[in-house]
Design a protein around this motif. Structure first.
Motif, PDB file in Angstrom:
ATOM      1  N   UNK A  95       0.825  -1.211   0.000  1.00 17.43           N
ATOM      2  CA  UNK A  95       0.000   0.000   0.000  1.00 17.43           C
ATOM      3  C   UNK A  95       0.852   1.250   0.000  1.00 17.43           C
ATOM      4  N   UNK A  96       1.905   1.247   0.811  1.00 17.31           N
ATOM      5  CA  UNK A  96       2.790   2.413   0.829  1.00 17.31           C
ATOM      6  C   UNK A  96       3.386   2.670  -0.539  1.00 17.31           C
ATOM      7  N   UNK A  97       3.811   1.598  -1.212  1.00 17.13           N
ATOM      8  CA  UNK A  97       4.391   1.726  -2.542  1.00 17.13           C
ATOM      9  C   UNK A  97       3.346   2.204  -3.553  1.00 17.13           C
ATOM     10  N   UNK A  98       2.160   1.592  -3.512  1.00 16.25           N
ATOM     11  CA  UNK A  98       1.108   1.940  -4.479  1.00 16.25           C
ATOM     12  C   UNK A  98       0.645   3.377  -4.301  1.00 16.25           C
ATOM     13  N   UNK A  99       0.483   3.820  -3.055  1.00 14.03           N
ATOM     14  CA  UNK A  99       0.010   5.173  -2.824  1.00 14.03           C
ATOM     15  C   UNK A  99       1.067   6.218  -3.160  1.00 14.03           C
ATOM     16  N   UNK A 100       2.335   5.899  -2.915  1.00 19.00           N
ATOM     17  CA  UNK A 100       3.380   6.843  -3.291  1.00 19.00           C
ATOM     18  C   UNK A 100       3.510   6.925  -4.803  1.00 19.00           C
TER      19      UNK A 100
END
Length: 331
Positions: free
Chosen positions: A322-327
């Motif tokens: 999620x952190x990767x996708x949102x960034x």
């Protein structure tokens, strides 16, 4: 055919990631499965028999006076519309799309409405279909409200169909104990709570007259012998069920926190899944899939449904993904 979650093999081909490498969160099926023991050879060799003890065990588990085992609640969803003359049918939306699809396919007039609007407009329907708790919207309904709705529909031959596929973690909310009332039909799924979706098993709880009609509609041997054997033991395993409820409720709350901490504002959910409405849903679904994390994408409204990771490593992988996708979306 409508689209559903669980298309892992297709995702593996699309993204060139081996099936074993995925974190599959695309369904609401519990990742904690009841441990099926070795099935005796006789269950495979003989035709299924109705007096094998399954009905009695299921009546005790569901607290229902009359019920019928079916090949997943999907079998009942498809059969029930064929048992009525042309009707005006109100179906909760957003919700499990097979309900509206089945009633339309059988020639009925179908209107899909949000929960509050559907309850307010029930007078204009012959059949009202609710999902409790709703999938994916998470709506729950007061028992008194549902019984009053049944009382309003039944005198004119109407039905209230309540799909309780995701209620096993909170069984005190079920209407199965009232399902012998005329016009009240409660659908239960075995696959979600017990993690046995491949068994394709469920139950319909209703009045004796309606159960008899449904049995005639579906014909004999609605479940295979091995499935009946496994269900009889799973439904009787009360210690495992108690542990499972605690585990699911804790995992559902953990999932809610992970999504919220990642920046996805709470929308709805239950012990089995969390649902997030977000205009970025399609992009997030794609970005997560490239990381080997499969979610359930809804186009209308734009949203994602997240099933439960099975372990700590799964939760950590989801948080990282999620952190990767949102960034990536913010870039």
């Amino acid at each position: 055919m409508l689209e559903h979650g669980g298309r892992l093999l297709r995702a593996a081909r699309t993204y060139d990631i081996a099936p074993s490498e995925w974190l599959d969160l695309s369904t609401g099926i519990s990742p904690f499965a009841w441990p099926v023991p070795e099935v005796p050879a006789s269950a495979w060799h003989r035709l299924p028999e109705d007096d094998d003890g399954l009905i009695e065990t299921a009546r005790d588990y569901y607290d229902a006076s009359h019920l019928l085992p079916v090949a997943g609640s999907q079998a009942a969803i498809q059969a029930l519309p064929r048992m009525r003359a042309h009707s005006r049918v109100g179906v909760i939306a957003p919700g499990y799309a097979e309900h509206a699809h089945a009633w339309r396919a059988a020639g009925h007039g179908v209107e899909t409405l949000a929960a509050d609007a559907l309850l307010s407009a029930h007078e204009r329907f012959d059949v009202v279909v609710l999902i409790h708790p709703n999938n994916p919207g998470g709506e729950r309904f007061e028992r008194a409200t549902l019984l009053a709705l049944n009382c309003a529909l039944a005198p004119r031959g109407g039905w209230l169909v309540v799909d309780e596929a995701f209620i096993d973690a909170t069984p005190h909310d079920s209407l199965c104990d009232a399902s012998d009332r005329e016009g009240l039909i409660v659908l239960r799924s075995v696959g979600k709570f017990f993690g046995l979706a491949g068994a394709r098993a469920g139950f319909v709880c209703a009045s004796p007259e309606l159960i008899g009609r449904l049995r005639e509609t579906l014909g004999p041997w609605t479940l295979s012998g091995p499935t009946r054997w496994a269900l009889r033991h799973a439904l009787a395993d009360r210690p495992w069920q108690a542990t499972q409820r605690e585990r699911l409720l804790a995992a559902g709350e953990r999932l809610r926190r992970v999504l919220t901490d990642a920046g996805l504002a709470p929308t709805a959910g239950c012990a089995f899944f969390q649902w997030r409405r977000d205009p970025r849903a399609a992009a997030l679904h794609e970005a997560l899939a490239r990381c080997g994390i499969l979610t359930r994408l809804f186009e209308q409204p734009a949203s994602l449904r997240f099933g439960l990771p099975a372990d700590e490593a799964g939760f950590e992988r989801l948080a990282s993904g999620l952190a990767s996708a949102l960034s990536e979306d913010a870039a």
